[in-house]
Design an enzyme around this catalytic site. Structure first.
Site, PDB file in Angstrom:
ATOM      1  N   HIS A  59       0.837  -1.197   0.000  1.00 22.28           N
ATOM      2  CA  HIS A  59       0.000   0.000   0.000  1.00 22.28           C
ATOM      3  C   HIS A  59       0.880   1.257   0.000  1.00 22.28           C
ATOM      4  O   HIS A  59       0.650   2.194  -0.767  1.00 22.28           O
ATOM      5  CB  HIS A  59      -0.912   0.002   1.233  1.00 22.28           C
ATOM      6  CG  HIS A  59      -1.654   1.285   1.444  1.00 22.28           C
ATOM      7  ND1 HIS A  59      -2.751   1.642   0.687  1.00 22.28           N
ATOM      8  CD2 HIS A  59      -1.446   2.317   2.321  1.00 22.28           C
ATOM      9  CE1 HIS A  59      -3.192   2.833   1.097  1.00 22.28           C
ATOM     10  NE2 HIS A  59      -2.424   3.258   2.082  1.00 22.28           N
TER      11      HIS A  59
ATOM     12  N   GLU B 150     -10.099   2.446   3.958  1.00 21.82           N
ATOM     13  CA  GLU B 150      -8.806   1.770   4.089  1.00 21.82           C
ATOM     14  C   GLU B 150      -9.010   0.501   4.904  1.00 21.82           C
ATOM     15  O   GLU B 150      -9.494   0.557   6.046  1.00 21.82           O
ATOM     16  CB  GLU B 150      -7.763   2.681   4.754  1.00 21.82           C
ATOM     17  CG  GLU B 150      -7.359   3.840   3.840  1.00 21.82           C
ATOM     18  CD  GLU B 150      -6.078   4.550   4.268  1.00 21.82           C
ATOM     19  OE1 GLU B 150      -5.784   4.546   5.479  1.00 21.82           O
ATOM     20  OE2 GLU B 150      -5.391   5.093   3.378  1.00 21.82           O
TER      21      GLU B 150
ATOM     22  N   GLU C 241      -7.947  -2.101   7.224  1.00 20.81           N
ATOM     23  CA  GLU C 241      -6.889  -2.213   8.230  1.00 20.81           C
ATOM     24  C   GLU C 241      -7.342  -3.150   9.342  1.00 20.81           C
ATOM     25  O   GLU C 241      -8.512  -3.507   9.446  1.00 20.81           O
ATOM     26  CB  GLU C 241      -6.587  -0.841   8.872  1.00 20.81           C
ATOM     27  CG  GLU C 241      -6.263   0.252   7.862  1.00 20.81           C
ATOM     28  CD  GLU C 241      -5.578   1.458   8.481  1.00 20.81           C
ATOM     29  OE1 GLU C 241      -5.077   1.328   9.631  1.00 20.81           O
ATOM     30  OE2 GLU C 241      -5.546   2.513   7.835  1.00 20.81           O
TER      31      GLU C 241
ATOM     32  N   ASP D  52     -10.230   2.954   8.144  1.00 20.88           N
ATOM     33  CA  ASP D  52      -9.714   4.313   8.304  1.00 20.88           C
ATOM     34  C   ASP D  52     -10.171   5.139   7.084  1.00 20.88           C
ATOM     35  O   ASP D  52      -9.431   5.302   6.118  1.00 20.88           O
ATOM     36  CB  ASP D  52      -8.179   4.259   8.406  1.00 20.88           C
ATOM     37  CG  ASP D  52      -7.553   5.637   8.488  1.00 20.88           C
ATOM     38  OD1 ASP D  52      -8.196   6.545   9.037  1.00 20.88           O
ATOM     39  OD2 ASP D  52      -6.415   5.792   8.004  1.00 20.88           O
TER      40      ASP D  52
HETATM   41 CA    CA Z   1      -4.699   4.475   7.437  1.00 26.18          CA
END
Ligand code: CA
Length: 432
Positions: free
Chosen positions: A141, A206, A208, A240
């Site tokens: 990423h 995002e 995560e 996120d």
């Molecule tokens: Ca992040």
């Protein structure tokens, strides 16, 4: 290390809570911790997910003994901070004792009174989150994003030495299921001579994982790498949310600010390191030519067992798909082993200057992109910066998220010889 296999990992164990047996997330081998209130009027209190039910943990304290009973009473609070502060010994004893209750037919009658149907309960944030730090451990990423923002210099030279992170915002962390209001902010198109203000047009997720701090450390007393795992309570899923257009204009020189502080979503259940013991893996070897971690981040045990064999998936459900009764569409999936640093290394690095970690602190792994096609952990990667829209099965296309879009993240661990356990889901819908 917390990878000791015991009777709670016996794949053949079944519970008298019928829905737990074969449950994809919450069989009796998991018993994650959360906070819930029974339907209507009940006060928030600690619970454990078991199949389609939630166990009121404090309500069975009198059926337990010693440390397990004490831990169960602490779980009666409206947040789990005091329980997590007691460290892994307390949550391990509690999980073992509850496992015994839920697998003993003789306890069914008494324990049933402390069980609630999950669908009738309200879930709450499991802890009071004192601090939230988001790391950037997904090297694929980091490379992809770096290529978009800085084509000539995607991965800065500190990346392979320092676990990169920034201090995030706790006040806007919400549980799965809470709508996300599209943020407004300053953006500046590359060809514009000045910024403008308005709703983000490049809103992204995002993918995560959340790492929860258990027992803390005193100010000024770093956590040695060999002890770091004992300060981790468990893990959850973290989204996120990121406004890429706001991020692009504001992020230099001090990093993310309003692009990420408007909302973060976590899944409700803390899956303990004990439940994850069968699924620990060696940290993937660093590519040839990469530097070894500095000594304070190096530990043979951590390298041998410090990664998590957890699979993560992200799905999109648009308003039209829901209207038409279509199932969510899987956008990507990948392993949690995409972390360039282990969870223990993150804890040790965070505290190495003397920073005191506190029970209930939230550490984000950073977006975990696998490096394979179909393993992109964000839309900015899937769409190559918004240049290549993705097509959904019903013909809709997306570059970034539109109002009405629901993002659903799930995660689970499975391995031959053990019962599959899951982390549940982390979902939220964008509203304008
Ligand atoms: Ca992040």
């Amino acid at each position: 290390m917390t990878d000791t296999i015991d009777f709670t990992h016996d794949a053949s164990a079944t519970s008298w809570v019928e829905s737990a047996n074969g449950h994809p997330h919450f069989p009796v081998q998991n018993l994650p911790l959360g906070v819930f209130s029974p339907s209507g009027e009940g006060k928030p209190r600690g619970g454990m997910a078991i199949g389609d039910m939630i166990l009121d943990v404090a309500a069975v304290a009198d059926m337990l003994e010693g440390d397990a009973a004490n831990a169960a009473r602490l779980a009666g609070n409206a947040t789990l901070n005091d329980l997590l502060a007691k460290g892994q010994g307390a949550t391990r004893k509690l999980r073992q004792a509850v496992f015994t209750l839920l697998t003993d037919d003789g306890k069914k009658k008494a324990v049933s009174e402390a069980l609630y149907k999950a669908e009738d309960c309200t879930l709450h944030l499991p802890v009071h989150i004192g601090d939230y730090t988001d790391f950037y451990t997904g090297i694929h990423h980091a490379t992809n994003i770096g290529s978009l923002f800085r084509p000539d210099n995607p991965l800065l030279p500190n990346y392979k030495y320092v676990p990169i992170g920034y201090h995030g915002r706790t006040s806007s962390v919400r549980l799965s299921g809470v709508n996300v209001k599209r943020p407004s902010g300053q953006t500046k198109a590359p060809d514009a001579d000045k910024p403008s203000f308005g709703p983000s047009k490049r809103l992204d997720y995002e993918l995560e994982m959340a790492i929860w701090v258990g027992e803390g450390n005193a100010l000024g007393e770093p956590i040695p790498i060999g002890e770091a795992e004992s300060h981790i309570a468990g893990i959850s899923i973290l989204n996120d949310w990121s406004a890429r257009d706001i991020q692009a204009w504001e992020y230099q020189p001090l990093g993310p600010f309003l692009a990420k502080n408007f909302h973060s979503t976590i899944s409700p259940w803390i899956v303990t390191l004990d439940a994850l013991a069968p699924f620990r893996e060696a940290q993937p070897a660093r590519p040839a030519g990469d530097p070894a971690p500095l000594d304070y981040l190096s530990d043979a045990e951590d390298q041998a067992h410090g990664a998590f064999g957890v699979t993560m998936e992200v799905y999109l459900s648009t308003a039209k798909m829901r209207e038409d009764g279509e199932a969510p569409h899987k956008l990507s999936s990948g392993p949690m082993t995409a972390m360039y640093w282990t969870a223990a290394q993150l804890v040790t690095h965070h505290a190495v200057g003397g920073c005191n970690m506190q029970p209930g602190d939230l550490l984000g792994t950073g977006t975990l992109t696998s490096g394979e096609d179909g393993g992109e952990g964000s839309l900015i990667e899937l769409t190559e910066g918004g240049k290549k829209p993705i097509s959904l099965p019903n013909g809709e296309t997306r570059t970034f998220l539109e109002d009405g879009d629901e993002v659903i993240m799930v995660a689970f661990a499975e391995k031959d010889g053990f019962a599959r356990i899951g982390l549940g889901e982390c979902r939220a819908t964008i509203i304008g």
